[in-house]
Design an enzyme around this catalytic site. Structure first.
Site, PDB file in Angstrom:
ATOM      1  N   TRP A   1       0.834  -1.208   0.000  1.00  0.00           N
ATOM      2  CA  TRP A   1       0.000   0.000   0.000  1.00  0.00           C
ATOM      3  C   TRP A   1       0.865   1.253   0.000  1.00  0.00           C
ATOM      4  O   TRP A   1       0.592   2.210  -0.723  1.00  0.00           O
ATOM      5  CB  TRP A   1      -0.972  -0.001   1.179  1.00  0.00           C
ATOM      6  CG  TRP A   1      -1.918  -1.150   1.114  1.00  0.00           C
ATOM      7  CD1 TRP A   1      -2.029  -2.172   2.020  1.00  0.00           C
ATOM      8  CD2 TRP A   1      -2.876  -1.438   0.083  1.00  0.00           C
ATOM      9  NE1 TRP A   1      -2.996  -3.062   1.613  1.00  0.00           N
ATOM     10  CE2 TRP A   1      -3.523  -2.637   0.432  1.00  0.00           C
ATOM     11  CE3 TRP A   1      -3.238  -0.807  -1.112  1.00  0.00           C
ATOM     12  CZ2 TRP A   1      -4.526  -3.218  -0.356  1.00  0.00           C
ATOM     13  CZ3 TRP A   1      -4.235  -1.381  -1.897  1.00  0.00           C
ATOM     14  CH2 TRP A   1      -4.861  -2.561  -1.527  1.00  0.00           C
TER      15      TRP A   1
ATOM     16  N   ASP B   1      -1.720   6.504   6.310  1.00  0.00           N
ATOM     17  CA  ASP B   1      -2.765   5.569   5.916  1.00  0.00           C
ATOM     18  C   ASP B   1      -3.051   4.708   7.146  1.00  0.00           C
ATOM     19  O   ASP B   1      -2.182   3.963   7.610  1.00  0.00           O
ATOM     20  CB  ASP B   1      -2.240   4.719   4.749  1.00  0.00           C
ATOM     21  CG  ASP B   1      -3.251   3.704   4.242  1.00  0.00           C
ATOM     22  OD1 ASP B   1      -4.290   3.501   4.894  1.00  0.00           O
ATOM     23  OD2 ASP B   1      -2.984   3.100   3.177  1.00  0.00           O
TER      24      ASP B   1
ATOM     25  N   LYS C   1     -12.137  -2.316   6.836  1.00  0.00           N
ATOM     26  CA  LYS C   1     -11.344  -3.159   7.734  1.00  0.00           C
ATOM     27  C   LYS C   1     -11.905  -3.119   9.158  1.00  0.00           C
ATOM     28  O   LYS C   1     -12.058  -4.137   9.786  1.00  0.00           O
ATOM     29  CB  LYS C   1      -9.877  -2.700   7.756  1.00  0.00           C
ATOM     30  CG  LYS C   1      -9.265  -2.387   6.395  1.00  0.00           C
ATOM     31  CD  LYS C   1      -8.920  -3.625   5.580  1.00  0.00           C
ATOM     32  CE  LYS C   1      -8.716  -3.362   4.098  1.00  0.00           C
ATOM     33  NZ  LYS C   1      -7.574  -2.588   3.712  1.00  0.00           N
TER      34      LYS C   1
END
Ligand SMILES: *Cc1c(COP(=O)(O)O)cnc(C)c1O
Length: 360
Positions: free
Chosen positions: A102, A172, A196
């Site tokens: 990511w 993030d 999530k």
């Protein structure tokens, strides 16, 4: 009905209480005669849901007034572009720490819009650790420093934040939002896809210091400009109404559970049960250096691909699903987000012990 223990990295488990409330309110929310899915986002009923949701998030995360909270679409991945378009505008450069897939994607996207620089990386050891940095490693003229606070795929997390001096830190937090308290004031911006730890996919939460809004590049599409959303209370266009409503239910659940201190206590307890087992197992082992371990995502291997596959298959039969590692790394990964009960982890460890005895 038989609910499984779902160790998916995302979309992942939601608290049963949240699902039950949503089910009870499915056909009629309050006295409105309609589902939240069917409501106008401009109605006063929906605005009340939205306002309460934002207020509860501000309360739980202790978000100061000089930060804007935005509920956007496009997932965390759209932020990879929005961040440089909006923030890489003073000196046209930004520093990135590469701790996994990511972080790499965020970096590559930023490099399309300006001078993105890789400050440090843990790629040399398959991202199994968090690279150490000091203040001197960062460019004082960078517009921001970007990190991925919890690395979903590799199972690492920052236990101490890098010292970036006066350069705003952007993080993030897709896979660790609401898992423990976080000092928002240490960041210029935080962002997270909801799927999530918060809600179904569809809403992305952005928490951004107000002074960082309003300097977007000229080429920035209207919808990718933070100012557009800040000036319109996240309702420039139709927001992901239902996902925001579910996020609101999750926030209420967290408050009822005792807030983020309590979530941290439960999450650390769950992670310890799993890591203690892995550290003493003769068959399974964790893949991350102990000091950088995540309390949300726990990757592990047997060291034998066939045995890994056998474990994943037998675990599934026993009701422990989505425990296969990310397609790029193999092995196994147990994602143990807020909604995973302690009992789920205890039962998984019992199952792993049995598998170890049978396959030693
Ligand atoms: C899942 C994940 C993403 C991608 O999120 P999307 O909402 O699918 O774009 C980005 N970063 C992290 C840390 C993630 O866990």
């Amino acid at each position: 009905m038989a609910r499984v223990y779902n160790f998916s990295a995302g979309p992942s488990m939601l608290p049963e209480e949240v699902l039950k409330t949503a089910a009870a309110e499915m056909l009629e929310y309050g006295e409105t005669g309609q589902s939240v899915m069917e409501m106008s986002h401009r109605s006063k009923e929906y605005q009340a849901i939205f306002d309460e949701t934002e207020a509860n998030l501000r309360d739980i995360m202790n978000i100061p007034d000089n930060y804007e909270v935005l509920f956007l679409q496009g997932g965390a991945s759209t932020q990879f572009a929005m961040i440089p378009l909006n923030l890489m505008t003073k000196n046209g450069k930004a520093d990135y720490i590469i701790t996994g897939q990511w972080a790499t994607k965020a970096y590559k996207e930023a490099a399309r819009y300006g001078a993105a620089r890789e400050v440090a990386s843990s790629k040399d050891k398959t991202f199994s650790y968090i690279p150490k940095t000091t203040a001197a490693d960062f460019d004082k003229d960078a517009d921001y420093v970007h990190i991925c606070l919890n690395n979903t795929i590799y199972g690492t997390k920052y236990h101490t934040l890098p010292d970036t001096g006066d350069v705003p830190l952007v993080a993030d937090i897709s896979s660790c939002i609401l898992s423990e308290p976080i000092d928002v004031t240490k960041f210029g911006m935080l962002y997270a896809g909801a799927q999530k730890n918060v809600a179904p996919a569809g809403v992305t939460i952005v928490i951004i210091r107000k002074d960082l809004i309003g300097n977007a590049m000229d080429i920035t599409p209207t919808m990718l400009n933070y100012a557009t959303h800040a000036e319109n209370g996240s309702m420039f266009n139709t927001p992901p109404c239902y996902a925001i409503y579910i996020a609101g239910l999750t926030f209420k659940w967290i408050k009822k559970m005792g807030g983020l201190e309590k979530m941290k206590e439960i999450n650390e307890k769950k992670a310890k049960i799993l890591y203690d087992f892995l550290d003493n197992s003769k068959l399974f082992k964790g893949t991350v250096v102990p000091e950088d371990r995540s309390i949300m995502n726990v990757p592990f291997v047997t060291g034998n691909d066939e045995l890994d596959a056998k474990f994943v298959a037998e675990a599934k039969k026993a009701g422990f699903v989505n425990i296969k590692g990310h397609r790029t790394v193999g092995g196994m990964r147990a994602s143990i987000y807020n909604a995973m009960p302690v009992e789920g982890v205890e039962k998984l460890v019992e199952f792993m012990k049995k598998f170890e005895e049978e396959n030693a």
